[in-house]
Design a protein around this motif. Structure first.
Motif, PDB file in Angstrom:
ATOM      1  N   LYS A 248      40.782  53.702  50.202  1.00  0.00           N
ATOM      2  CA  LYS A 248      40.664  52.298  49.967  1.00  0.00           C
ATOM      3  C   LYS A 248      39.521  52.117  48.901  1.00  0.00           C
ATOM      4  N   GLN A 249      38.712  52.928  48.762  1.00  0.00           N
ATOM      5  CA  GLN A 249      37.355  52.685  47.384  1.00  0.00           C
ATOM      6  C   GLN A 249      38.050  53.153  46.267  1.00  0.00           C
ATOM      7  N   ARG A 250      38.966  54.267  46.380  1.00  0.00           N
ATOM      8  CA  ARG A 250      39.584  54.629  45.292  1.00  0.00           C
ATOM      9  C   ARG A 250      40.787  53.492  44.761  1.00  0.00           C
ATOM     10  N   GLU A 251      41.451  52.884  45.649  1.00  0.00           N
ATOM     11  CA  GLU A 251      42.118  51.797  45.315  1.00  0.00           C
ATOM     12  C   GLU A 251      41.403  50.501  44.668  1.00  0.00           C
ATOM     13  N   THR A 252      40.315  50.329  45.481  1.00  0.00           N
ATOM     14  CA  THR A 252      39.443  49.336  44.614  1.00  0.00           C
ATOM     15  C   THR A 252      39.107  49.373  43.397  1.00  0.00           C
ATOM     16  N   ASP A 253      38.739  50.705  43.205  1.00  0.00           N
ATOM     17  CA  ASP A 253      38.150  51.060  41.796  1.00  0.00           C
ATOM     18  C   ASP A 253      39.140  51.292  40.900  1.00  0.00           C
ATOM     19  N   LEU A 254      40.432  51.537  41.276  1.00  0.00           N
ATOM     20  CA  LEU A 254      41.520  51.635  40.181  1.00  0.00           C
ATOM     21  C   LEU A 254      41.871  50.083  39.950  1.00  0.00           C
ATOM     22  N   HIS A 255      41.689  49.189  40.842  1.00  0.00           N
ATOM     23  CA  HIS A 255      42.280  47.700  40.628  1.00  0.00           C
ATOM     24  C   HIS A 255      41.075  47.265  39.432  1.00  0.00           C
ATOM     25  N   LEU A 256      39.706  47.635  39.817  1.00  0.00           N
ATOM     26  CA  LEU A 256      38.873  47.310  38.949  1.00  0.00           C
ATOM     27  C   LEU A 256      38.965  47.707  37.643  1.00  0.00           C
ATOM     28  N   ALA A 257      39.315  49.074  37.468  1.00  0.00           N
ATOM     29  CA  ALA A 257      39.511  49.726  36.242  1.00  0.00           C
ATOM     30  C   ALA A 257      40.513  49.085  35.546  1.00  0.00           C
ATOM     31  N   ASN A 258      41.809  48.938  36.091  1.00  0.00           N
ATOM     32  CA  ASN A 258      42.648  48.136  35.442  1.00  0.00           C
ATOM     33  C   ASN A 258      42.558  46.851  34.910  1.00  0.00           C
ATOM     34  N   GLU A 259      41.844  46.059  35.692  1.00  0.00           N
ATOM     35  CA  GLU A 259      41.405  44.526  35.269  1.00  0.00           C
ATOM     36  C   GLU A 259      40.411  44.842  34.030  1.00  0.00           C
ATOM     37  N   GLN A 260      39.589  45.853  34.063  1.00  0.00           N
ATOM     38  CA  GLN A 260      38.684  46.012  32.896  1.00  0.00           C
ATOM     39  C   GLN A 260      39.494  46.530  31.648  1.00  0.00           C
ATOM     40  N   LEU A 261      40.370  47.433  31.994  1.00  0.00           N
ATOM     41  CA  LEU A 261      41.402  47.697  30.821  1.00  0.00           C
ATOM     42  C   LEU A 261      41.963  46.449  30.274  1.00  0.00           C
ATOM     43  N   TRP A 262      42.601  45.587  30.862  1.00  0.00           N
ATOM     44  CA  TRP A 262      43.508  44.470  30.365  1.00  0.00           C
ATOM     45  C   TRP A 262      42.544  43.671  29.596  1.00  0.00           C
ATOM     46  N   GLU A 263      41.198  43.355  30.307  1.00  0.00           N
ATOM     47  CA  GLU A 263      40.269  42.258  29.392  1.00  0.00           C
ATOM     48  C   GLU A 263      39.961  42.926  28.345  1.00  0.00           C
ATOM     49  N   GLY A 264      39.756  44.328  28.118  1.00  0.00           N
ATOM     50  CA  GLY A 264      39.577  45.134  26.936  1.00  0.00           C
ATOM     51  C   GLY A 264      40.562  44.677  25.783  1.00  0.00           C
ATOM     52  N   ILE A 265      41.822  45.040  26.116  1.00  0.00           N
ATOM     53  CA  ILE A 265      42.839  44.843  25.533  1.00  0.00           C
ATOM     54  C   ILE A 265      42.837  43.408  24.958  1.00  0.00           C
ATOM     55  N   THR A 266      42.719  42.383  25.707  1.00  0.00           N
ATOM     56  CA  THR A 266      42.898  41.167  25.386  1.00  0.00           C
ATOM     57  C   THR A 266      41.631  40.699  24.385  1.00  0.00           C
ATOM     58  N   TYR A 267      40.525  41.135  24.441  1.00  0.00           N
ATOM     59  CA  TYR A 267      39.418  40.956  23.724  1.00  0.00           C
ATOM     60  C   TYR A 267      39.670  41.658  22.337  1.00  0.00           C
ATOM     61  N   ALA A 268      40.368  42.773  22.526  1.00  0.00           N
ATOM     62  CA  ALA A 268      40.814  43.624  21.195  1.00  0.00           C
ATOM     63  C   ALA A 268      41.807  42.774  20.497  1.00  0.00           C
ATOM     64  N   ARG A 269      42.836  42.047  20.944  1.00  0.00           N
ATOM     65  CA  ARG A 269      43.550  41.046  20.073  1.00  0.00           C
ATOM     66  C   ARG A 269      42.594  40.071  19.562  1.00  0.00           C
ATOM     67  N   LYS A 270      41.635  39.414  20.231  1.00  0.00           N
ATOM     68  CA  LYS A 270      40.698  38.469  19.341  1.00  0.00           C
ATOM     69  C   LYS A 270      40.114  39.153  18.244  1.00  0.00           C
ATOM     70  N   ILE A 271      39.767  40.485  18.300  1.00  0.00           N
ATOM     71  CA  ILE A 271      39.035  41.237  17.308  1.00  0.00           C
ATOM     72  C   ILE A 271      39.777  41.323  16.141  1.00  0.00           C
ATOM     73  N   GLN A 272      41.167  41.651  16.630  1.00  0.00           N
ATOM     74  CA  GLN A 272      42.214  42.144  15.270  1.00  0.00           C
ATOM     75  C   GLN A 272      42.644  40.739  14.815  1.00  0.00           C
ATOM     76  N   LYS A 273      42.809  39.921  15.372  1.00  0.00           N
ATOM     77  CA  LYS A 273      42.904  38.343  14.814  1.00  0.00           C
ATOM     78  C   LYS A 273      42.096  37.936  14.054  1.00  0.00           C
ATOM     79  N   GLY A 274      40.637  38.345  14.241  1.00  0.00           N
ATOM     80  CA  GLY A 274      39.613  38.005  13.206  1.00  0.00           C
ATOM     81  C   GLY A 274      39.637  38.692  12.006  1.00  0.00           C
ATOM     82  N   LEU A 275      40.476  40.135  11.896  1.00  0.00           N
ATOM     83  CA  LEU A 275      40.476  40.914  10.723  1.00  0.00           C
ATOM     84  C   LEU A 275      41.685  40.317   9.949  1.00  0.00           C
ATOM     85  N   LEU A 276      42.553  39.470  10.541  1.00  0.00           N
ATOM     86  CA  LEU A 276      43.849  39.100   9.689  1.00  0.00           C
ATOM     87  C   LEU A 276      43.221  38.107   8.646  1.00  0.00           C
TER      88      LEU A 276
END
Length: 528
Positions: A248-276
């Motif tokens: 259960k703890q591993r499932e929770t950790d995996l869900h949290l990691a997935n959310e953090q990854l998605w947040e990171g990629i979404t923020y990366a889009r903002k950074i990339q748009k800033g380079l355009l």
């Protein structure tokens, strides 16, 4: 005699019962273990079958794409399309024979080929013992998969060996690869998956029955040997709870990691748009400008860069290897090197600028590192296509250098195309460019130029599932020639989406549209 006396002794009854109970429990656990092993093997077999069936679909689509534009395939990939078509056709047939044989080792061998597309006809292997559903998937229906695949492979081989290519064969391959073959291969994949689900249900029944029997035996053991067995069960239950808590703890950790990854990629889009390039900033330097930047995923392998120096406006569009995060990271490297180069390269020598950029990105990616260097990125073979456009306000000229990305100019006479050099920048496997063609074009008032990456023209869709193409692109742009550029590109985006329909997008695409303005016109505009 001694054994009989020992069995008659009542003192040994608990030991006998305990041993018998443990033996029966061991048998049931062993049965569950064997059932699990059998299920795992069956699922592994079904898994490779599903993967191989999916690989067939991708191979068929690859054949369709090569057949659709054999000349472009040879230009971009540097490989003989006819030889590749033959290899892909042979690989599809090898996979088909392996699936029909129901031989796991043969299926694994076919799967291990990846997308090698090497030539070689399959061995003469008989059809294996197939379930009725699989028999129907391969040989049933009005147009059986087995017959359709034979027809598809035969047509592909015929096309590969014909010169010039037969348009009817091309159309037949494209229709089969994009319409009929996916339906049949999806049905085959669904059949394999259904077989796996049936196996899972059988395993559930067996496991549930065995566990029920185990619980009964455990209850008997508790009655016969009381506390020792109860303590043993309690210890086992405690371990099971600990395992479940960890899971259960591993499932929770995996869900949290997935959310953090998605947040990171979404923020990366903002950074990339800033380079355009900022369209609003560019509006101060030109009469009109608009940009269509559409990543396949959240971030893109395409980017647009702009600068103004000494009454010259510079536009740079690049299409980097891949898409998503890898493509976006490569755009940052190219953007960084371009920014540095602009500080010391003369804009009057755009050819030199492109050569310097190729050299700089190669160095950053380690593309020319010696093979004996332990830090060499031997597996790296990344690069990009690019278009450099410089508008000189003083003499109303447009200087263009292209590496794989053409320039389109719209005037009162329609749209004309300035072809790019067949060059690719920074790739390890491709020859390093030594020169570029520099095009210098006089620009009349209100003329507009466009730079578009190939993702726009490569949209697959329409009735015949063909690429959107350059001709349709010109027609869409000319239909709104008298509208502002933002309206033009909004219309283009809507048309591309409608043309694609339910077909998935396959690449990033970017379109930059600019109507330049002369120094005199800019002064008049400022005075107003």
């Amino acid at each position: 005699m001694k054994i009989a006396n020992w069995l008659e002794n009542s003192r040994h009854l608990p030991t006998i019962s305990y041993s018998l109970g443990l033996g029966l429990i061991a048998l049931t656990v062993t049965a569950i273990w064997l059932a699990d092993i059998a299920f795992i093997k069956e699922q592994q077999r079904i898994g490779v079958e599903v993967n191989l069936a999916g690989r067939q679909r991708m191979l068929s689509q690859r054949i369709g794409m090569i057949a659709q534009n054999m000349a472009r395939f040879e230009r971009v990939n540097g490989a003989n399309p006819s030889f590749t078509l033959l290899g892909c056709a042979d690989q599809m047939m090898r996979a088909h024979v392996a699936l029909k044989s129901a031989n796991v080792e043969l299926i694994r061998s076919a799967l291990s080929e990846g997308f090698s597309c090497h030539v070689g006809k399959p061995a003469d292997v008989p059809t294996g013992k197939l379930l009725p559903a699989l028999q129907a998937a391969f040989f049933g229906g009005k147009h059986p998969l087995d017959q359709m695949l034979d027809e598809f492979v035969e047509t592909t081989r015929r096309l590969a060996q014909s010169d010039p290519p037969d348009e009817k064969d091309i159309d037949q391959i494209v229709v089969l690869a994009n319409l009929h073959m996916p339906v049949k291969l999806n049905a085959l994949t669904n059949t394999f998956q259904h077989e796996g689900e049936e196996a899972l249900r059988r395993l559930d029944t067996i496991t549930t029955t065995m566990w029920a029997l185990t619980l009964i035996l455990i209850a008997v053991e508790i009655v016969l040997i009381f506390r020792p067995m109860a303590r043993l069960i309690q210890r086992n239950m405690s371990r099971i709870k600990e395992t479940l808590a960890i899971a259960k703890q591993r499932e929770t950790d995996l869900h949290l990691a997935n959310e953090q990854l998605w947040e990171g990629i979404t923020y990366a889009r903002k950074i990339q748009k800033g380079l355009l390039a900022d369209v609003q900033d560019m509006r101060h330097s030109v009469a009109d400008v608009a940009m269509l930047w559409e990543p396949l995923q959240v971030v893109s392998g395409d980017f647009v860069w702009s600068s103004e120096q000494y009454n010259k406006v510079v536009f740079f569009v690049a299409d980097c290897t891949g898409h998503g995060v890898p493509g976006a990271l490569l755009t940052m490297i190219v953007s960084s090197e371009l920014t540095k180069i602009m500080d010391y390269v003369d804009l009057d020598d755009p050819e030199n600028l492109m050569l310097y950029l190729d050299k700089a990105v190669r160095a950053r990616l380690g593309q020319e590192t010696q093979e004996d260097d332990k830090f060499a990125m031997r597996e790296s073979d990344d690069g990009f296509e690019a278009a450099l456009v410089i508008f000189d306000r003083d003499d109303n000229t447009l200087t263009y250098v292209g590496a794989g990305i053409p320039l389109f100019i719209q005037s009162f006479d329609g749209i004309r195309r300035i072809a790019a050099d067949r060059r690719h920048l920074a790739y390890r496997s491709l020859k390093r460019p030594t020169s570029f063609t520099v095009h210098k074009i006089d620009i009349e008032p209100n003329e507009t130029f466009y730079v578009a990456t190939d993702g726009a023209t490569d949209h697959i869709g329409g009735k015949n599932k063909r690429a959107f193409g350059r001709k349709r692109l010109f027609e869409v742009l000319e239909s709104k020639a008298y509208a502002d550029l933002e309206t033009q590109l909004d219309n283009l985006k809507a048309v591309l989406s409608e043309y694609r329909g339910e077909e998935p997008a396959r690449d990033d695409y970017t379109v930059l549209a600019v109507t330049p303005i002369s120094a005199m016109q800019l002064a008049e505009k400022a005075a107003e």
